[in-house]
Scaffold this active site. Structure first.
Site, PDB file in Angstrom:
ATOM      1  N   CYS A  87       0.894  -1.157   0.000  1.00 31.07           N
ATOM      2  CA  CYS A  87       0.000   0.000   0.000  1.00 31.07           C
ATOM      3  C   CYS A  87       0.927   1.199   0.000  1.00 31.07           C
ATOM      4  O   CYS A  87       1.541   1.508   1.016  1.00 31.07           O
ATOM      5  CB  CYS A  87      -0.912   0.030   1.222  1.00 31.07           C
ATOM      6  N   CYS A  90      -0.595   4.191   2.447  1.00 31.58           N
ATOM      7  CA  CYS A  90      -0.630   4.045   3.910  1.00 31.58           C
ATOM      8  C   CYS A  90      -0.329   2.597   4.275  1.00 31.58           C
ATOM      9  O   CYS A  90       0.803   2.155   4.125  1.00 31.58           O
ATOM     10  CB  CYS A  90      -1.961   4.537   4.478  1.00 31.58           C
ATOM     11  N   SER A  91      -1.307   1.838   4.728  1.00 31.89           N
ATOM     12  CA  SER A  91      -1.013   0.456   5.107  1.00 31.89           C
ATOM     13  C   SER A  91      -2.203  -0.456   4.859  1.00 31.89           C
ATOM     14  O   SER A  91      -2.443  -1.383   5.614  1.00 31.89           O
ATOM     15  CB  SER A  91      -0.595   0.393   6.581  1.00 31.89           C
ATOM     16  N   CYS A  92      -2.972  -0.196   3.797  1.00 26.83           N
ATOM     17  CA  CYS A  92      -4.122  -1.046   3.476  1.00 26.83           C
ATOM     18  C   CYS A  92      -3.637  -2.487   3.282  1.00 26.83           C
ATOM     19  O   CYS A  92      -2.607  -2.727   2.658  1.00 26.83           O
ATOM     20  CB  CYS A  92      -4.813  -0.556   2.209  1.00 26.83           C
TER      21      CYS A  92
HETATM   22 CO   LIG Z   1      -3.609   2.232   2.477  1.00 24.68          CO
END
Ligand SMILES: [Co+2]
Length: 191
Positions: A87, A90-92
């Site tokens: 991602c 962000c951190s999906c």
């Molecule tokens: Co994300």
């Protein structure tokens, strides 16, 4: 925590519901769920086809989806194609199948470098791909997430689903590990 206390104070979120959610993802959900999906796909060609065609629906058929309503696409590694999930924003991450992301997945280094030099990053994870293998980088977003279906390693012929589950790792389902061939007897698992 400051945000949480404000939202609770205003009655926007219920602290009990929040605690249950955190506990659910910390305890009940993790890569062992994804491993079940992978092992089934390796042993059930019909399910595998459904999984690759519509991951979200195929996962729902196994009761996997939970509170996260985003779509999940399953991408299959093969001798000619290697898939890698990131991602960049962000951190999906595909929570329902893998739980919470590892810290390196959230790091700015991984997120930025995978996009420009996926082979270099894979090398640092111990994966050296020959030039004729095509690398696909999948950039997750809030409502579309990805999980890699790793290749079934050699030496696992005749193993049960439960035995296969034990060798599927989190990183293999992100695409930063290739499962090693197995030698010796199948692992003992409880029926
Ligand atoms: Co994300």
């Amino acid at each position: 925590m400051a945000l949480e206390s404000v939202l609770i104070g205003k009655g926007i979120i219920d602290p009990a519901a929040l605690a249950a959610l955190v506990e659910h993802y910390g305890r009940d959900v993790g890569p062992h769920i994804g491993a079940k999906v992978v092992a089934r796909a390796w042993t059930d060609p019909e399910f595998c086809a459904e999984l690759l065609e519509n991951g979200t629906d195929a996962l729902w058929s196994m009761g996997i989806g939970g509170v996260l309503t985003s779509m999940i696409k399953i991408v299959a590694n093969s001798p000619t194609d290697h898939h890698l999930v990131v991602c960049t924003l962000c951190s999906c991450y595909p929570w329902p199948v893998l739980g919470l992301p590892p810290s390196w997945y959230k790091s700015p280094e991984y997120r930025s470098r995978v996009a420009v030099d996926p082979r270099g990053v894979l090398k640092e994870f111990g994966i050296e791909l020959s030039d004729d293998v095509k690398v696909h980088v999948w950039d997750s977003i809030a409502d579309q997430r990805y999980m890699v279906l790793p290749e079934r390693p050699a030496g696992t012929e005749g193993w049960s689903i439960e035995q296969l589950e034990t060798i599927v790792t989190r990183n293999a389902m992100i695409g930063t590990e290739i499962l090693a061939p197995q030698s010796g007897t199948a692992p003992e698992v409880q029926a």
